[in-house]
Design a protein around this motif. Structure first.
Motif, PDB file in Angstrom:
ATOM      1  N   PRO A 172      14.510  50.774  32.871  1.00  0.00           N
ATOM      2  CA  PRO A 172      15.766  51.129  32.199  1.00  0.00           C
ATOM      3  C   PRO A 172      16.476  49.915  31.602  1.00  0.00           C
ATOM      4  CG  PRO A 172      16.127  50.973  34.548  1.00  0.00           C
ATOM      5  CD  PRO A 172      14.654  50.714  34.320  1.00  0.00           C
ATOM      6  N   ALA A 173      17.593  50.161  30.954  1.00  0.00           N
ATOM      7  CA  ALA A 173      18.435  49.090  30.424  1.00  0.00           C
ATOM      8  C   ALA A 173      18.771  48.129  31.563  1.00  0.00           C
ATOM      9  CB  ALA A 173      19.705  49.661  29.819  1.00  0.00           C
ATOM     10  N   GLY A 174      18.749  46.845  31.250  1.00  0.00           N
ATOM     11  CA  GLY A 174      18.967  45.817  32.261  1.00  0.00           C
ATOM     12  C   GLY A 174      17.663  45.279  32.816  1.00  0.00           C
ATOM     13  N   GLY A 175      16.560  45.939  32.516  1.00  0.00           N
ATOM     14  CA  GLY A 175      15.247  45.491  32.972  1.00  0.00           C
ATOM     15  C   GLY A 175      14.645  44.474  32.023  1.00  0.00           C
ATOM     16  N   VAL A 176      13.589  43.845  32.498  1.00  0.00           N
ATOM     17  CA  VAL A 176      12.887  42.816  31.718  1.00  0.00           C
ATOM     18  C   VAL A 176      11.407  43.170  31.695  1.00  0.00           C
ATOM     19  CG1 VAL A 176      12.291  40.358  31.611  1.00  0.00           C
ATOM     20  CG2 VAL A 176      14.551  41.057  32.429  1.00  0.00           C
ATOM     21  N   VAL A 177      10.769  43.007  30.539  1.00  0.00           N
ATOM     22  CA  VAL A 177       9.319  43.172  30.423  1.00  0.00           C
ATOM     23  C   VAL A 177       8.754  41.953  29.704  1.00  0.00           C
ATOM     24  CG1 VAL A 177       9.357  45.708  30.434  1.00  0.00           C
ATOM     25  CG2 VAL A 177       9.475  44.486  28.259  1.00  0.00           C
ATOM     26  N   ARG A 232      24.498  39.215  31.990  1.00  0.00           N
ATOM     27  CA  ARG A 232      25.062  39.126  33.336  1.00  0.00           C
ATOM     28  C   ARG A 232      24.557  40.280  34.219  1.00  0.00           C
ATOM     29  NH1 ARG A 232      25.912  35.808  35.957  1.00  0.00           N
ATOM     30  NH2 ARG A 232      27.097  34.584  34.508  1.00  0.00           N
ATOM     31  N   ARG A 233      24.245  41.431  33.619  1.00  0.00           N
ATOM     32  CA  ARG A 233      23.785  42.609  34.365  1.00  0.00           C
ATOM     33  C   ARG A 233      22.289  42.577  34.681  1.00  0.00           C
ATOM     34  NH1 ARG A 233      25.970  47.593  31.045  1.00  0.00           N
ATOM     35  NH2 ARG A 233      25.340  46.320  29.291  1.00  0.00           N
ATOM     36  N   VAL A 234      21.590  41.558  34.206  1.00  0.00           N
ATOM     37  CA  VAL A 234      20.145  41.464  34.397  1.00  0.00           C
ATOM     38  C   VAL A 234      19.859  40.565  35.607  1.00  0.00           C
ATOM     39  CG1 VAL A 234      17.992  40.686  33.317  1.00  0.00           C
ATOM     40  CG2 VAL A 234      19.777  41.776  31.925  1.00  0.00           C
ATOM     41  N   ALA A 261      16.740  45.686  22.400  1.00  0.00           N
ATOM     42  CA  ALA A 261      16.298  44.669  23.352  1.00  0.00           C
ATOM     43  C   ALA A 261      16.582  43.283  22.796  1.00  0.00           C
ATOM     44  CB  ALA A 261      14.798  44.820  23.635  1.00  0.00           C
ATOM     45  N   PHE A 262      16.699  42.334  23.707  1.00  0.00           N
ATOM     46  CA  PHE A 262      16.770  40.926  23.337  1.00  0.00           C
ATOM     47  C   PHE A 262      15.382  40.333  23.525  1.00  0.00           C
ATOM     48  CE2 PHE A 262      21.347  40.760  25.134  1.00  0.00           C
ATOM     49  CZ  PHE A 262      21.890  41.130  23.915  1.00  0.00           C
ATOM     50  N   ARG A 263      14.899  39.607  22.521  1.00  0.00           N
ATOM     51  CA  ARG A 263      13.625  38.892  22.646  1.00  0.00           C
ATOM     52  C   ARG A 263      13.937  37.423  22.902  1.00  0.00           C
ATOM     53  NH1 ARG A 263       9.357  40.239  18.470  1.00  0.00           N
ATOM     54  NH2 ARG A 263      11.071  39.878  17.038  1.00  0.00           N
ATOM     55  N   LEU A 264      13.316  36.871  23.950  1.00  0.00           N
ATOM     56  CA  LEU A 264      13.454  35.453  24.280  1.00  0.00           C
ATOM     57  C   LEU A 264      12.070  34.835  24.187  1.00  0.00           C
ATOM     58  CD1 LEU A 264      15.165  33.062  25.252  1.00  0.00           C
ATOM     59  CD2 LEU A 264      14.757  33.835  27.607  1.00  0.00           C
ATOM     60  N   ARG A 265      11.926  33.892  23.280  1.00  0.00           N
ATOM     61  CA  ARG A 265      10.627  33.238  23.048  1.00  0.00           C
ATOM     62  C   ARG A 265      10.402  32.079  24.012  1.00  0.00           C
ATOM     63  NH1 ARG A 265       8.316  34.952  18.295  1.00  0.00           N
ATOM     64  NH2 ARG A 265       9.677  36.262  17.007  1.00  0.00           N
ATOM     65  N   LYS A 266       9.149  31.741  24.224  1.00  0.00           N
ATOM     66  CA  LYS A 266       8.756  30.726  25.200  1.00  0.00           C
ATOM     67  C   LYS A 266       9.432  29.366  24.989  1.00  0.00           C
ATOM     68  CE  LYS A 266       4.769  28.516  27.404  1.00  0.00           C
ATOM     69  NZ  LYS A 266       5.472  28.430  28.665  1.00  0.00           N
ATOM     70  N   ASP A 319       4.210  35.174  23.246  1.00  0.00           N
ATOM     71  CA  ASP A 319       4.891  34.231  24.144  1.00  0.00           C
ATOM     72  C   ASP A 319       6.370  34.558  24.290  1.00  0.00           C
ATOM     73  OD1 ASP A 319       5.822  33.456  21.665  1.00  0.00           O
ATOM     74  OD2 ASP A 319       5.564  31.321  22.035  1.00  0.00           O
ATOM     75  N   TRP A 320       6.703  35.833  24.450  1.00  0.00           N
ATOM     76  CA  TRP A 320       8.103  36.203  24.612  1.00  0.00           C
ATOM     77  C   TRP A 320       8.255  37.299  25.638  1.00  0.00           C
ATOM     78  CZ3 TRP A 320       5.983  36.832  19.554  1.00  0.00           C
ATOM     79  CH2 TRP A 320       5.550  38.116  19.244  1.00  0.00           C
ATOM     80  N   LEU A 321       9.499  37.428  26.107  1.00  0.00           N
ATOM     81  CA  LEU A 321       9.866  38.526  26.993  1.00  0.00           C
ATOM     82  C   LEU A 321      10.953  39.337  26.306  1.00  0.00           C
ATOM     83  CD1 LEU A 321      12.883  37.951  28.351  1.00  0.00           C
ATOM     84  CD2 LEU A 321      11.586  36.433  29.812  1.00  0.00           C
ATOM     85  N   PHE A 322      11.174  40.543  26.792  1.00  0.00           N
ATOM     86  CA  PHE A 322      12.245  41.394  26.291  1.00  0.00           C
ATOM     87  C   PHE A 322      13.185  41.747  27.430  1.00  0.00           C
ATOM     88  CE2 PHE A 322       8.982  42.489  23.097  1.00  0.00           C
ATOM     89  CZ  PHE A 322       9.710  42.311  21.935  1.00  0.00           C
ATOM     90  N   VAL A 323      14.472  41.663  27.162  1.00  0.00           N
ATOM     91  CA  VAL A 323      15.515  42.168  28.050  1.00  0.00           C
ATOM     92  C   VAL A 323      15.993  43.466  27.410  1.00  0.00           C
ATOM     93  CG1 VAL A 323      17.809  41.784  29.010  1.00  0.00           C
ATOM     94  CG2 VAL A 323      16.231  39.853  28.768  1.00  0.00           C
ATOM     95  N   ILE A 324      15.894  44.571  28.131  1.00  0.00           N
ATOM     96  CA  ILE A 324      16.291  45.868  27.579  1.00  0.00           C
ATOM     97  C   ILE A 324      17.810  45.985  27.660  1.00  0.00           C
ATOM     98  CG2 ILE A 324      15.996  48.364  27.693  1.00  0.00           C
ATOM     99  CD1 ILE A 324      13.394  47.704  29.371  1.00  0.00           C
TER     100      ILE A 324
END
Length: 159
Positions: free
Chosen positions: A88-93, A27-29, A116-121, A66-71
């Motif tokens: 910082p925390a709450g960012g996405v790479v 929710r904070r992202v 971090a949370f990893r979200l795959r494609k 093929d993934w992104l990370f939510v810090i």
């Protein structure tokens, strides 16, 4: 059930966050700001929790992934050419990789011990196809980053 990892593939004994805790963090992202909690709950269930030690490489420039990370906690540093940007925390790479898996354009390193949370494609694509608010969040984030890029000044050639 998500797998908690230390670095890219090493299992850890840390506690896995509950879905409701993941939803609160998502929710904070900015990427997920307009997404209803019930949809975030679905996203939260397909995330992988990944821990990184300070100094550990998160994303290697040139790698095809093929993934992104939510810090969730900690800070990452994006290194591209001679630019260093702290996220910082709450960012996405890595969000470009879930849109178009091409070689990574920058290296990302954990500046501090990080979670971090990893979200795959495949999971990202499924959510994007059914939830337009997430697609809007991705577009908004990409536009923001394009606007924040330093403008290049053309170099005049000597006469």
């Amino acid at each position: 059930m998500s797998v908690l990892c230390t670095g890219p593939a090493t299992p850890s004994l840390s506690i896995v966050l509950l879905t409701i805790e993941r939803v609160a963090l998502l929710r904070r992202v900015d990427l997920f700001a307009d997404t209803p909690d019930r949809v975030l709950a679905g996203v939260a269930q397909v995330l992988e929790e990944v821990e990184f030690a300070a100094g550990e490489t998160v994303i290697e420039a040139g790698a095809i992934e093929d993934w992104l990370f939510v810090i969730v906690d900690g800070e990452f540093e994006v290194v591209k050419f001679d630019q260093h940007i702290v996220i910082p925390a709450g960012g996405v790479v890595g969000e470009l990789a879930v849109l178009d898996p091409q070689p990574r354009s920058a290296q990302v390193v954990a500046r501090t011990p990080s979670l971090a949370f990893r979200l795959r494609k495949p999971a990202f694509d499924e959510v994007m196809s059914t939830r337009p608010e997430i697609a809007r969040g991705v577009v908004h984030e990409l536009v923001r980053r394009l606007r924040e890029r330093p403008t290049l000044t053309p170099v005049s050639e000597p006469v």
